[in-house]
Design an enzyme around this catalytic site. Sequence first.
Site, mmCIF file in Angstrom:
data_model
loop_
_atom_site.group_PDB
_atom_site.id
_atom_site.type_symbol
_atom_site.label_atom_id
_atom_site.label_comp_id
_atom_site.label_asym_id
_atom_site.label_seq_id
_atom_site.Cartn_x
_atom_site.Cartn_y
_atom_site.Cartn_z
ATOM 1 N N GLU A 150 -16.024 22.690 28.984
ATOM 2 C CA GLU A 150 -15.218 21.477 29.111
ATOM 3 C C GLU A 150 -14.932 21.174 30.579
ATOM 4 O O GLU A 150 -14.232 21.942 31.240
ATOM 5 C CB GLU A 150 -13.885 21.683 28.362
ATOM 6 C CG GLU A 150 -12.972 20.480 28.424
ATOM 7 C CD GLU A 150 -11.694 20.677 27.634
ATOM 8 O OE1 GLU A 150 -11.196 21.811 27.581
ATOM 9 O OE2 GLU A 150 -11.194 19.679 27.088
ATOM 10 N N GLU A 244 -6.285 16.334 20.946
ATOM 11 C CA GLU A 244 -5.590 17.398 21.682
ATOM 12 C C GLU A 244 -4.478 16.703 22.459
ATOM 13 O O GLU A 244 -4.673 16.240 23.578
ATOM 14 C CB GLU A 244 -6.566 18.114 22.620
ATOM 15 C CG GLU A 244 -5.914 19.290 23.326
ATOM 16 C CD GLU A 244 -6.837 19.929 24.340
ATOM 17 O OE1 GLU A 244 -7.013 21.145 24.270
ATOM 18 O OE2 GLU A 244 -7.384 19.208 25.202
HETATM 19 C C1 LER Z 1 -8.290 22.345 26.811
HETATM 20 O O1 LER Z 1 -9.137 21.749 25.878
HETATM 21 C C2 LER Z 1 -7.941 21.389 27.874
HETATM 22 O O2 LER Z 1 -8.218 20.227 27.775
HETATM 23 C C3 LER Z 1 -7.287 21.871 29.097
HETATM 24 O O3 LER Z 1 -6.464 20.899 29.641
HETATM 25 C C4 LER Z 1 -6.571 23.177 28.934
HETATM 26 O O4 LER Z 1 -5.697 23.354 29.989
HETATM 27 MN MN MN Z 2 -9.383 19.436 26.090
#
Ligand code: LER
Ligand code: MN
Length: 265
Positions: A150, A244
């Site tokens: 990510e 999220e």
């Molecule tokens: C986790 O998926 C994320 O987006 C981060 O900001 C974790 O700190």
């Molecule tokens: Mn994330």
Amino acid sequence: MKFSIVLSTQPSSFSALAYKGNLAGNIAKIKQLGYDGVELTVRDPGQLDFDFLSSILKEHNLPVPALGTGQAYGEEKLSFTDPRNEIRERAIARIKSQAMLAATLNAIVIIGLVRGKQEGNVGTETAERWLIDALRECASLNEDTKFAIEPINRYETNLINTVQSGLALLEKVGMKNVGLLLDTFHMNIEEASITESIRAAKECLFHFHVADSNRWYPGAGHVDFRAVLDTLKEIGYTGFVSAEILPLPDSDLAAKHAIEYLRTL
Ligand code: LER
Ligand code: MN
């Protein structure tokens, strides 16, 4: 489009989690709100009551698209790029145990903050080499288990902030089961164009996080989610779009507003 929302299975200091703990109650709510899946964050699979979790998932017939692993860094400071060899080895062992759990759940393993930061006297090349070697070692375990790196904004790490740097890393890793997770919250900070960056990641986009510009539920800020979802459809993305988000104004309202808004697009 399939939508999921993140639920933390263990206590966490990370704030962008609509739901934490109370697995039975929260998984029931997530199903009732109309989500198609539940993304789980797990600090340590060794401390998870897997039989209990799996019975609840079965009861509600909810798949787990992805496993978040960043709490190993957030709570324990384990990372692939820590200057100490022992810490890097513990991080790799932890991600291998996440990969075994992921294989059982048919989930993608998220490589977020567990990649660590380039710090101390460690140069960029060394940090990148450690990161590539760790990814290769974990991803070699089982070619059917996917790992998604990510890109994360500059205020949280200095390693892999943009889609372009994520793609360059994937090239160096060179494994089919290692791809990207894109997150609109980070993209809104780092990318010149969110939609162009999604297009650039077309061939290796494994998972997708949504939060608005303020990390509230989609619709509470200024990200153009219609354009985001249209672009995901355009590139033929078949994975989950996972919320999220901050639990604001409270967990249930955040989760409700997110799914209601996303379903209108
Ligand atoms: C986790 O998926 C994320 O987006 C981060 O900001 C974790 O700190
Ligand atoms: Mn994330």
